[in-house]
Design a protein around this motif. Structure first.
Motif, PDB file in Angstrom:
ATOM      1  N   SER A  10       0.863  -1.152   0.219  1.00  0.00           N
ATOM      2  CA  SER A  10       0.101   0.275   0.317  1.00  0.00           C
ATOM      3  C   SER A  10       0.946   1.346   0.171  1.00  0.00           C
ATOM      4  O   SER A  10       2.105   1.341   0.501  1.00  0.00           O
ATOM      5  CB  SER A  10      -1.381  -0.084   1.143  1.00  0.00           C
ATOM      6  N   ALA A  11       0.605   2.125  -0.201  1.00  0.00           N
ATOM      7  CA  ALA A  11       1.055   3.877  -0.595  1.00  0.00           C
ATOM      8  C   ALA A  11       1.022   4.299   0.898  1.00  0.00           C
ATOM      9  O   ALA A  11       0.186   5.545   0.794  1.00  0.00           O
ATOM     10  CB  ALA A  11       0.561   4.656  -1.333  1.00  0.00           C
ATOM     11  N   GLY A  12       2.020   4.143   1.605  1.00  0.00           N
ATOM     12  CA  GLY A  12       1.611   4.742   2.854  1.00  0.00           C
ATOM     13  C   GLY A  12       1.911   6.444   2.576  1.00  0.00           C
ATOM     14  O   GLY A  12       1.956   7.139   3.463  1.00  0.00           O
ATOM     15  N   GLY A  13       3.428   6.323   1.561  1.00  0.00           N
ATOM     16  CA  GLY A  13       3.724   8.350   1.705  1.00  0.00           C
ATOM     17  C   GLY A  13       2.551   8.801   1.464  1.00  0.00           C
ATOM     18  O   GLY A  13       2.544   9.876   1.657  1.00  0.00           O
ATOM     19  N   VAL A  16       1.519  10.346   4.375  1.00  0.00           N
ATOM     20  CA  VAL A  16       2.638  11.368   5.016  1.00  0.00           C
ATOM     21  C   VAL A  16       1.937  12.327   4.198  1.00  0.00           C
ATOM     22  O   VAL A  16       1.776  13.611   4.860  1.00  0.00           O
ATOM     23  CB  VAL A  16       3.440  10.929   4.906  1.00  0.00           C
ATOM     24  N   ALA A  17       1.669  12.564   2.485  1.00  0.00           N
ATOM     25  CA  ALA A  17       1.276  13.423   1.721  1.00  0.00           C
ATOM     26  C   ALA A  17       0.544  14.407   2.467  1.00  0.00           C
ATOM     27  O   ALA A  17       0.640  15.860   2.652  1.00  0.00           O
ATOM     28  CB  ALA A  17       1.716  13.468   0.177  1.00  0.00           C
ATOM     29  N   VAL A  18      -0.441  13.758   2.369  1.00  0.00           N
ATOM     30  CA  VAL A  18      -2.039  14.482   3.094  1.00  0.00           C
ATOM     31  C   VAL A  18      -1.716  14.924   4.160  1.00  0.00           C
ATOM     32  O   VAL A  18      -2.834  15.892   4.162  1.00  0.00           O
ATOM     33  CB  VAL A  18      -3.505  13.446   2.928  1.00  0.00           C
ATOM     34  N   CYS A  19      -1.542  14.393   5.587  1.00  0.00           N
ATOM     35  CA  CYS A  19      -1.356  14.472   6.641  1.00  0.00           C
ATOM     36  C   CYS A  19      -0.544  16.314   6.753  1.00  0.00           C
ATOM     37  O   CYS A  19      -0.530  16.806   7.377  1.00  0.00           O
ATOM     38  CB  CYS A  19      -1.005  13.713   7.708  1.00  0.00           C
ATOM     39  N   LEU A  20       0.662  15.804   6.440  1.00  0.00           N
ATOM     40  CA  LEU A  20       1.398  17.029   5.746  1.00  0.00           C
ATOM     41  C   LEU A  20       0.694  18.428   5.632  1.00  0.00           C
ATOM     42  O   LEU A  20       0.523  19.792   6.614  1.00  0.00           O
ATOM     43  CB  LEU A  20       2.996  17.057   5.142  1.00  0.00           C
ATOM     44  N   ALA A  48       1.169   5.893   8.133  1.00  0.00           N
ATOM     45  CA  ALA A  48       2.629   5.391   7.177  1.00  0.00           C
ATOM     46  C   ALA A  48       2.791   3.772   8.274  1.00  0.00           C
ATOM     47  O   ALA A  48       2.855   2.909   7.503  1.00  0.00           O
ATOM     48  CB  ALA A  48       3.036   6.109   6.347  1.00  0.00           C
ATOM     49  N   LEU A  49       2.901   4.396   9.161  1.00  0.00           N
ATOM     50  CA  LEU A  49       3.830   2.710   9.982  1.00  0.00           C
ATOM     51  C   LEU A  49       2.504   2.448  10.572  1.00  0.00           C
ATOM     52  O   LEU A  49       3.075   1.044   9.973  1.00  0.00           O
ATOM     53  CB  LEU A  49       4.332   3.000  11.248  1.00  0.00           C
ATOM     54  N   VAL A  50       0.766   2.518  11.060  1.00  0.00           N
ATOM     55  CA  VAL A  50       0.637   1.450  10.731  1.00  0.00           C
ATOM     56  C   VAL A  50      -0.010   0.738   9.584  1.00  0.00           C
ATOM     57  O   VAL A  50      -0.188  -0.903   9.408  1.00  0.00           O
ATOM     58  CB  VAL A  50      -0.872   2.127  11.639  1.00  0.00           C
ATOM     59  N   LEU A  51       0.280   1.289   8.705  1.00  0.00           N
ATOM     60  CA  LEU A  51      -0.490   0.160   7.215  1.00  0.00           C
ATOM     61  C   LEU A  51       0.844  -0.434   7.321  1.00  0.00           C
ATOM     62  O   LEU A  51       0.426  -1.497   6.436  1.00  0.00           O
ATOM     63  CB  LEU A  51      -0.334   1.887   6.352  1.00  0.00           C
TER      64      LEU A  51
END
Length: 57
Positions: A10-13, A16-20, A48-51
Motif C-alpha cells: 500500500s502507498a503509505g507515502g 504522509v503527504a496528505v497529513c502534511l 504509514a507505519l500502522v499501514l
C-alpha cells in the motif's frame, strides 16, 4: 512450479503527504504553520507505519 505473484504494498507515502498538507493548513488557520507541519508529519508517519505493519502481517 511458477513463483506465486507478489502483492504490491500500500502507498503509505500518500498518507504522509496528505497529513502534511492538512496539518499545515490547520496550522495556518491557528497561526502556527510550523507546528501544524510537524504534527501533520507525525500523524502521517504514524499512519504509514500502522499501514506498513498491517500490510506486513
Amino acid at each position: 512450479m511458477a513463483p506465486s505473484p507478489q502483492r504490491s504494498g500500500s502507498a503509505g507515502g500518500f498518507l504522509v503527504a496528505v497529513c502534511l498538507v492538512i496539518g499545515t493548513i490547520i496550522g495556518l488557520v491557528v497561526g502556527q504553520p510550523s507546528i501544524g507541519f510537524l504534527v501533520g508529519l507525525g500523524v502521517g508517519a504514524l499512519a504509514a507505519l500502522v499501514l506498513w505493519l498491517k500490510d506486513r502481517g
